[in-house]
Design a protein around this motif. Structure first.
Motif, PDB file in Angstrom:
ATOM      1  N   CYS A  86      61.268  35.480  28.468  1.00  0.00           N
ATOM      2  CA  CYS A  86      60.109  36.369  28.360  1.00  0.00           C
ATOM      3  C   CYS A  86      58.883  35.599  28.810  1.00  0.00           C
ATOM      4  O   CYS A  86      58.729  34.424  28.467  1.00  0.00           O
ATOM      5  CB  CYS A  86      59.958  36.777  26.888  1.00  0.00           C
ATOM      6  N   MET A  87      58.021  36.215  29.593  1.00  0.00           N
ATOM      7  CA  MET A  87      56.852  35.495  30.080  1.00  0.00           C
ATOM      8  C   MET A  87      55.671  36.442  30.230  1.00  0.00           C
ATOM      9  O   MET A  87      55.825  37.650  30.368  1.00  0.00           O
ATOM     10  CB  MET A  87      57.156  34.830  31.431  1.00  0.00           C
ATOM     11  N   ARG A  88      54.482  35.827  30.219  1.00  0.00           N
ATOM     12  CA  ARG A  88      53.234  36.581  30.294  1.00  0.00           C
ATOM     13  C   ARG A  88      52.799  36.710  31.745  1.00  0.00           C
ATOM     14  O   ARG A  88      52.876  35.743  32.512  1.00  0.00           O
ATOM     15  CB  ARG A  88      52.187  35.799  29.504  1.00  0.00           C
ATOM     16  N   PHE A  89      52.327  37.895  32.116  1.00  0.00           N
ATOM     17  CA  PHE A  89      51.836  38.137  33.460  1.00  0.00           C
ATOM     18  C   PHE A  89      50.419  38.690  33.352  1.00  0.00           C
ATOM     19  O   PHE A  89      50.169  39.635  32.609  1.00  0.00           O
ATOM     20  CB  PHE A  89      52.733  39.138  34.200  1.00  0.00           C
ATOM     21  N   VAL A  90      49.510  38.099  34.109  1.00  0.00           N
ATOM     22  CA  VAL A  90      48.111  38.502  34.043  1.00  0.00           C
ATOM     23  C   VAL A  90      47.752  39.261  35.311  1.00  0.00           C
ATOM     24  O   VAL A  90      47.976  38.767  36.419  1.00  0.00           O
ATOM     25  CB  VAL A  90      47.196  37.270  33.890  1.00  0.00           C
ATOM     26  N   VAL A  91      47.207  40.439  35.132  1.00  0.00           N
ATOM     27  CA  VAL A  91      46.808  41.262  36.269  1.00  0.00           C
ATOM     28  C   VAL A  91      45.288  41.329  36.283  1.00  0.00           C
ATOM     29  O   VAL A  91      44.685  41.868  35.360  1.00  0.00           O
ATOM     30  CB  VAL A  91      47.406  42.680  36.159  1.00  0.00           C
ATOM     31  N   PHE A  92      44.665  40.772  37.309  1.00  0.00           N
ATOM     32  CA  PHE A  92      43.207  40.751  37.417  1.00  0.00           C
ATOM     33  C   PHE A  92      42.695  42.026  38.089  1.00  0.00           C
ATOM     34  O   PHE A  92      43.484  42.791  38.651  1.00  0.00           O
ATOM     35  CB  PHE A  92      42.773  39.493  38.167  1.00  0.00           C
ATOM     36  N   PRO A  93      41.384  42.258  38.061  1.00  0.00           N
ATOM     37  CA  PRO A  93      40.815  43.542  38.474  1.00  0.00           C
ATOM     38  C   PRO A  93      41.278  44.062  39.820  1.00  0.00           C
ATOM     39  O   PRO A  93      41.581  45.244  39.952  1.00  0.00           O
ATOM     40  CB  PRO A  93      39.302  43.270  38.491  1.00  0.00           C
ATOM     41  N   GLY A  94      41.370  43.185  40.824  1.00  0.00           N
ATOM     42  CA  GLY A  94      41.753  43.667  42.146  1.00  0.00           C
ATOM     43  C   GLY A  94      43.112  44.336  42.159  1.00  0.00           C
ATOM     44  O   GLY A  94      43.308  45.387  42.756  1.00  0.00           O
ATOM     45  N   THR A  95      44.075  43.726  41.492  1.00  0.00           N
ATOM     46  CA  THR A  95      45.426  44.278  41.415  1.00  0.00           C
ATOM     47  C   THR A  95      45.511  45.315  40.305  1.00  0.00           C
ATOM     48  O   THR A  95      46.312  46.247  40.387  1.00  0.00           O
ATOM     49  CB  THR A  95      46.440  43.160  41.131  1.00  0.00           C
ATOM     50  N   TYR A  96      44.705  45.181  39.270  1.00  0.00           N
ATOM     51  CA  TYR A  96      44.741  46.062  38.104  1.00  0.00           C
ATOM     52  C   TYR A  96      44.467  47.517  38.491  1.00  0.00           C
ATOM     53  O   TYR A  96      45.131  48.433  38.039  1.00  0.00           O
ATOM     54  CB  TYR A  96      43.698  45.596  37.086  1.00  0.00           C
ATOM     55  N   SER A  97      43.510  47.723  39.374  1.00  0.00           N
ATOM     56  CA  SER A  97      43.147  49.092  39.742  1.00  0.00           C
ATOM     57  C   SER A  97      44.298  49.804  40.447  1.00  0.00           C
ATOM     58  O   SER A  97      44.392  51.025  40.425  1.00  0.00           O
ATOM     59  CB  SER A  97      41.913  49.093  40.640  1.00  0.00           C
ATOM     60  N   GLU A  98      45.195  49.037  41.033  1.00  0.00           N
ATOM     61  CA  GLU A  98      46.329  49.660  41.726  1.00  0.00           C
ATOM     62  C   GLU A  98      47.505  49.888  40.791  1.00  0.00           C
ATOM     63  O   GLU A  98      48.412  50.641  41.115  1.00  0.00           O
ATOM     64  CB  GLU A  98      46.788  48.759  42.881  1.00  0.00           C
ATOM     65  N   THR A  99      47.523  49.233  39.642  1.00  0.00           N
ATOM     66  CA  THR A  99      48.730  49.264  38.828  1.00  0.00           C
ATOM     67  C   THR A  99      48.575  49.964  37.490  1.00  0.00           C
ATOM     68  O   THR A  99      49.555  50.381  36.919  1.00  0.00           O
ATOM     69  CB  THR A  99      49.211  47.837  38.525  1.00  0.00           C
ATOM     70  N   THR A 100      47.400  50.082  36.954  1.00  0.00           N
ATOM     71  CA  THR A 100      47.274  50.541  35.568  1.00  0.00           C
ATOM     72  C   THR A 100      47.886  51.906  35.335  1.00  0.00           C
ATOM     73  O   THR A 100      48.419  52.196  34.269  1.00  0.00           O
ATOM     74  CB  THR A 100      45.803  50.539  35.128  1.00  0.00           C
ATOM     75  N   ALA A 101      47.853  52.753  36.315  1.00  0.00           N
ATOM     76  CA  ALA A 101      48.400  54.094  36.111  1.00  0.00           C
ATOM     77  C   ALA A 101      49.901  54.127  36.305  1.00  0.00           C
ATOM     78  O   ALA A 101      50.570  55.058  35.896  1.00  0.00           O
ATOM     79  CB  ALA A 101      47.731  55.070  37.068  1.00  0.00           C
ATOM     80  N   LYS A 102      50.484  53.118  36.943  1.00  0.00           N
ATOM     81  CA  LYS A 102      51.885  53.189  37.312  1.00  0.00           C
ATOM     82  C   LYS A 102      52.800  52.421  36.365  1.00  0.00           C
ATOM     83  O   LYS A 102      53.930  52.806  36.172  1.00  0.00           O
ATOM     84  CB  LYS A 102      52.065  52.605  38.717  1.00  0.00           C
ATOM     85  N   ILE A 103      52.319  51.346  35.796  1.00  0.00           N
ATOM     86  CA  ILE A 103      53.183  50.470  35.018  1.00  0.00           C
ATOM     87  C   ILE A 103      53.022  50.777  33.544  1.00  0.00           C
ATOM     88  O   ILE A 103      51.931  50.705  32.999  1.00  0.00           O
ATOM     89  CB  ILE A 103      52.847  48.983  35.281  1.00  0.00           C
ATOM     90  N   ASN A 104      54.142  51.126  32.895  1.00  0.00           N
ATOM     91  CA  ASN A 104      54.131  51.408  31.461  1.00  0.00           C
ATOM     92  C   ASN A 104      55.285  50.686  30.786  1.00  0.00           C
ATOM     93  O   ASN A 104      56.125  50.076  31.437  1.00  0.00           O
ATOM     94  CB  ASN A 104      54.246  52.914  31.221  1.00  0.00           C
ATOM     95  N   LEU A 105      55.329  50.780  29.478  1.00  0.00           N
ATOM     96  CA  LEU A 105      56.394  50.130  28.724  1.00  0.00           C
ATOM     97  C   LEU A 105      57.746  50.673  29.161  1.00  0.00           C
ATOM     98  O   LEU A 105      57.918  51.874  29.351  1.00  0.00           O
ATOM     99  CB  LEU A 105      56.216  50.384  27.229  1.00  0.00           C
ATOM    100  N   GLY A 106      58.712  49.756  29.306  1.00  0.00           N
ATOM    101  CA  GLY A 106      60.054  50.168  29.670  1.00  0.00           C
ATOM    102  C   GLY A 106      60.307  50.229  31.162  1.00  0.00           C
ATOM    103  O   GLY A 106      61.451  50.401  31.584  1.00  0.00           O
ATOM    104  N   HIS A 107      59.273  50.082  31.972  1.00  0.00           N
ATOM    105  CA  HIS A 107      59.461  50.122  33.426  1.00  0.00           C
ATOM    106  C   HIS A 107      60.066  48.822  33.913  1.00  0.00           C
ATOM    107  O   HIS A 107      59.721  47.736  33.456  1.00  0.00           O
ATOM    108  CB  HIS A 107      58.129  50.350  34.139  1.00  0.00           C
ATOM    109  N   LEU A 108      61.001  48.949  34.870  1.00  0.00           N
ATOM    110  CA  LEU A 108      61.572  47.778  35.530  1.00  0.00           C
ATOM    111  C   LEU A 108      60.666  47.447  36.703  1.00  0.00           C
ATOM    112  O   LEU A 108      60.485  48.278  37.585  1.00  0.00           O
ATOM    113  CB  LEU A 108      63.001  48.097  36.003  1.00  0.00           C
ATOM    114  N   VAL A 109      60.086  46.259  36.689  1.00  0.00           N
ATOM    115  CA  VAL A 109      59.090  45.912  37.709  1.00  0.00           C
ATOM    116  C   VAL A 109      59.503  44.676  38.482  1.00  0.00           C
ATOM    117  O   VAL A 109      60.228  43.814  37.980  1.00  0.00           O
ATOM    118  CB  VAL A 109      57.693  45.669  37.083  1.00  0.00           C
ATOM    119  N   ARG A 110      59.040  44.611  39.714  1.00  0.00           N
ATOM    120  CA  ARG A 110      59.232  43.435  40.557  1.00  0.00           C
ATOM    121  C   ARG A 110      57.852  42.851  40.787  1.00  0.00           C
ATOM    122  O   ARG A 110      56.955  43.553  41.277  1.00  0.00           O
ATOM    123  CB  ARG A 110      59.876  43.841  41.881  1.00  0.00           C
ATOM    124  N   ILE A 111      57.673  41.614  40.399  1.00  0.00           N
ATOM    125  CA  ILE A 111      56.344  40.998  40.420  1.00  0.00           C
ATOM    126  C   ILE A 111      56.335  39.801  41.352  1.00  0.00           C
ATOM    127  O   ILE A 111      57.234  38.957  41.314  1.00  0.00           O
ATOM    128  CB  ILE A 111      55.934  40.539  38.999  1.00  0.00           C
TER     129      ILE A 111
END
Lengths: 113, 125
Positions: free
Chosen positions: B71-96
């Motif tokens: 388990c690890m922490r991932f930090v999303v800063f403002p530039g990337t945050y505006s593109e992701t906040t609406a799409k990524i939710n709990l339980g989503h399988l993500v590629r980072i």
């Protein structure tokens, strides 16, 4: 701490202390709205999952017959307090179990456990 | 220092969280470059996992991702945050895709790109 992958048929025989984070996969066979719990079943083995910590959008997506993966803490034998639920419909369970076995072999060889 | 001549140094190395945390020691005191198989140096990673926690701090977002090995922490800063906040939710399988570093003695990844992973078996690739 990460969620340990546990197959449903391993749950009765695996001695997991209360509070352990686990990840289980199974088919949803029963939803009990009165006590906020659902039942996941796989190959004759079942586990009760309480959904009180899940958000309403996650609970609304649950339906009988769907295949779900639950990440949560095990409180007592065969009762899991869910934190995250994932829809994994279409998953080949036998292939998934084989993949879990390979992952464990690799983890043992790397001494990651 | 010939790290820059190694192509692995410039790519996003596909790793599991468990392997990254236990088998890739840092190469410098700042904890910004890491060792791969004692042969290569890297700083960028590609990780696939399930989002198990999502915290928003103003315009910054922190995700906790579990990939069945760690388990690890991932930090999303403002530039990337505006593109992701609406799409990524709990339980989503993500590629980072991101840059890994040690911050306050804890590994964390600064996200450069994040997206949903469509393969059910991505976790085992």
């Amino acid at each position: 701490e990460y969620a340990r992958v546990v197959l449903l048929d391993e749950l009765p025989t695996t001695a997991l202390p209360s509070g352990t984070l686990v990840r289980v996969t199974g088919s949803l066979t029963k939803i009990e709205t009165t006590c906020d719990s659902v039942t996941l079943t796989s190959k004759g083995h079942f586990v009760t999952v309480t959904t009180s910590l899940l958000g309403p959008e996650q609970i609304e997506e649950l339906y009988v017959g769907g295949v779900y993966q639950v990440i949560g803490t095990i409180s007592e034998r065969c009762v899991i307090q869910a934190r995250v639920v994932r829809d994994v419909g279409g998953l080949d369970y036998d292939l998934y179990a084989g993949a879990v076995g390979v992952l464990r072999q690799w983890q043992n060889s790397q001494s990651l456990k | 220092n010939k790290w820059g001549l190694d192509p692995v140094f410039h790519t996003h190395v596909k790793l599991t969280i468990g392997y990254l945390l236990s088998q890739c020691p840092p190469l410098n005191t700042e904890g910004t470059f890491f060792s791969l198989c004692k042969l290569h140096a890297f700083q960028k990673v590609e990780i696939v996992g399930v989002v198990v926690e999502k915290l928003s701090y103003g315009d910054k977002m922190k995700l906790l991702v579990d990939d069945a090995t760690g388990c690890m922490r991932f930090v999303v800063f403002p530039g990337t945050y505006s593109e992701t906040t609406a799409k990524i939710n709990l339980g989503h399988l993500v590629r980072i895709y991101g840059r890994v570093r040690i911050y306050k003695e804890v590994h964390e990844v600064t996200v450069e790109q994040i997206g949903a992973s469509s393969s059910l078996f991505s976790l085992f690739l």
